[in-house]
Scaffold this active site. Sequence first.
Site, PDB file in Angstrom:
ATOM      1  N   ASN A  10      -1.401  78.952 141.713  1.00 47.60           N
ATOM      2  CA  ASN A  10      -1.658  78.559 143.107  1.00 47.60           C
ATOM      3  C   ASN A  10      -0.391  78.897 143.891  1.00 47.60           C
ATOM      4  O   ASN A  10       0.612  78.199 143.786  1.00 47.60           O
ATOM      5  CB  ASN A  10      -1.959  77.049 143.159  1.00 47.60           C
ATOM      6  CG  ASN A  10      -2.041  76.535 144.589  1.00 47.60           C
ATOM      7  OD1 ASN A  10      -2.085  77.308 145.547  1.00 47.60           O
ATOM      8  ND2 ASN A  10      -2.046  75.218 144.741  1.00 47.60           N
ATOM      9  N   LYS A  12       0.114  78.741 146.970  1.00 46.89           N
ATOM     10  CA  LYS A  12       0.297  77.910 148.173  1.00 46.89           C
ATOM     11  C   LYS A  12       0.624  78.816 149.376  1.00 46.89           C
ATOM     12  O   LYS A  12       0.124  79.930 149.442  1.00 46.89           O
ATOM     13  CB  LYS A  12       1.353  76.833 147.910  1.00 46.89           C
ATOM     14  CG  LYS A  12       1.033  76.025 146.632  1.00 46.89           C
ATOM     15  CD  LYS A  12       1.860  74.792 146.431  1.00 46.89           C
ATOM     16  CE  LYS A  12       1.400  74.077 145.157  1.00 46.89           C
ATOM     17  NZ  LYS A  12       2.124  72.845 144.895  1.00 46.89           N
ATOM     18  N   HIS A  97      -6.896  69.804 146.848  1.00 48.71           N
ATOM     19  CA  HIS A  97      -5.516  69.772 146.369  1.00 48.71           C
ATOM     20  C   HIS A  97      -4.797  68.599 147.031  1.00 48.71           C
ATOM     21  O   HIS A  97      -5.070  68.257 148.185  1.00 48.71           O
ATOM     22  CB  HIS A  97      -4.806  71.096 146.721  1.00 48.71           C
ATOM     23  CG  HIS A  97      -3.486  71.210 146.024  1.00 48.71           C
ATOM     24  ND1 HIS A  97      -2.349  70.611 146.515  1.00 48.71           N
ATOM     25  CD2 HIS A  97      -3.119  71.817 144.865  1.00 48.71           C
ATOM     26  CE1 HIS A  97      -1.344  70.851 145.680  1.00 48.71           C
ATOM     27  NE2 HIS A  97      -1.792  71.589 144.673  1.00 48.71           N
ATOM     28  N   GLU A  99      -2.052  68.359 148.384  1.00 51.22           N
ATOM     29  CA  GLU A  99      -1.402  68.695 149.662  1.00 51.22           C
ATOM     30  C   GLU A  99      -2.420  68.680 150.804  1.00 51.22           C
ATOM     31  O   GLU A  99      -2.091  68.348 151.935  1.00 51.22           O
ATOM     32  CB  GLU A  99      -0.677  70.042 149.534  1.00 51.22           C
ATOM     33  CG  GLU A  99       0.586  69.892 148.681  1.00 51.22           C
ATOM     34  CD  GLU A  99       0.960  71.108 147.854  1.00 51.22           C
ATOM     35  OE1 GLU A  99       0.457  72.205 148.127  1.00 51.22           O
ATOM     36  OE2 GLU A  99       1.762  70.942 146.911  1.00 51.22           O
ATOM     37  N   GLU A 169      -3.677  66.739 138.601  1.00 55.32           N
ATOM     38  CA  GLU A 169      -2.335  67.005 139.109  1.00 55.32           C
ATOM     39  C   GLU A 169      -1.713  65.695 139.597  1.00 55.32           C
ATOM     40  O   GLU A 169      -1.967  65.276 140.739  1.00 55.32           O
ATOM     41  CB  GLU A 169      -2.396  67.988 140.279  1.00 55.32           C
ATOM     42  CG  GLU A 169      -2.987  69.334 139.918  1.00 55.32           C
ATOM     43  CD  GLU A 169      -2.489  70.445 140.851  1.00 55.32           C
ATOM     44  OE1 GLU A 169      -1.944  71.415 140.326  1.00 55.32           O
ATOM     45  OE2 GLU A 169      -2.626  70.323 142.082  1.00 55.32           O
ATOM     46  N   GLY A 175       5.884  69.946 142.185  1.00 57.50           N
ATOM     47  CA  GLY A 175       7.055  70.496 142.876  1.00 57.50           C
ATOM     48  C   GLY A 175       8.310  69.649 142.722  1.00 57.50           C
ATOM     49  O   GLY A 175       9.295  69.853 143.421  1.00 57.50           O
ATOM     50  N   SER A 215       4.598  70.912 137.847  1.00 57.31           N
ATOM     51  CA  SER A 215       5.826  71.405 137.222  1.00 57.31           C
ATOM     52  C   SER A 215       5.597  72.043 135.847  1.00 57.31           C
ATOM     53  O   SER A 215       6.417  71.905 134.939  1.00 57.31           O
ATOM     54  CB  SER A 215       6.882  70.295 137.137  1.00 57.31           C
ATOM     55  OG  SER A 215       7.218  69.837 138.446  1.00 57.31           O
TER      56      SER A 215
HETATM   57  P1  13P Z   1       4.137  72.954 140.920  1.00 58.28           P
HETATM   58  O1  13P Z   1       3.772  73.758 139.702  1.00 58.28           O
HETATM   59  O2  13P Z   1       5.042  73.670 141.857  1.00 58.28           O
HETATM   60  O3  13P Z   1       4.639  71.577 140.529  1.00 58.28           O
HETATM   61  O4  13P Z   1       2.793  72.724 141.742  1.00 58.28           O
HETATM   62  C1  13P Z   1       1.668  72.286 141.078  1.00 58.28           C
HETATM   63  C2  13P Z   1       0.515  72.440 141.979  1.00 58.28           C
HETATM   64  O5  13P Z   1       0.396  71.761 142.985  1.00 58.28           O
HETATM   65  C3  13P Z   1      -0.475  73.485 141.651  1.00 58.28           C
HETATM   66  O6  13P Z   1      -1.607  73.366 142.437  1.00 58.28           O
END
Ligand code: 13P
Length: 253
Positions: A10, A12, A97, A99, A169, A175, A215
């Site tokens: 992903n 983003k 997601h 976010e 997640e 992140g 992560s």
């Molecule tokens: P990270 O791998 O950067 O922690 O993000 C995970 C994520 O949100 C994947 O959709």
Amino acid sequence: MARKLFIAGNWKMNKTASEAAADVKRLVELLSGVGDKARVAVCPPFTALDRISSVARSAGMELGAQNLSDKASGAYTGEVSAQMLLDLGVTQVIVGHSERRQFYGENDSIVSKKAIFALASGLCPIVCVGETLEEREAGSTEKVLRTQISGSLDGISAEDMLRTTIAYEPVWAIGTGKTATPQQAQDAHAFIRSLLSAKYGETCAQKVIIQYGGSVKASNSKELMAMPDIDGALVGGASLDPAGFADLVKNAL
Ligand code: 13P
């Protein structure tokens, strides 16, 4: 029941279309030959989908979007429809997601509408769930997952569930560099599968791919993917560098 490993990157809101094209070309070279052992998807921003579509798909890589509209077409400024994604060769779409839930007000009801819309249009949704740090510390992880799974999958049939991926997640691991331990992740995945079993029956639940996200990197993908109910990964930061992502995938095999 063997579930084929499914790892999705992903990206983003990163990479221009030109950067994405160069990186996918490299990724395809680095991952040649892994197609028998794992499914790999890349989910770039909408603006890069068209540019990378044929290179990715001709190498057997799946193309995913990060969001879609819950409407078919019309006066919805800024939205992107399922048909527009299908036309570009997209097969997977991330919905719900954390976010989007956190910054754009998406709730379980919107997530289920989008997932149902995706399925009805011929796209396969990757439905994201996961608790925050406060929720985990308060001991309410299972309660949160139960609510999210029930609300986000509301109205999805068992047949459609077989085309749906769940991404667990934990928000506190996204992140942050803080990965859930393999056991913490396994416990959550097993719990999610038990919820799926109660809703759809054990045969269906055993077939659903449940990805872990938060992560994941080349140095921990192997131990995470070795857990019995972890069937893949949804990778953010570590999917941006083609060499690092290719190592992450290969280590997980
Ligand atoms: P990270 O791998 O950067 O922690 O993000 C995970 C994520 O949100 C994947 O959709």
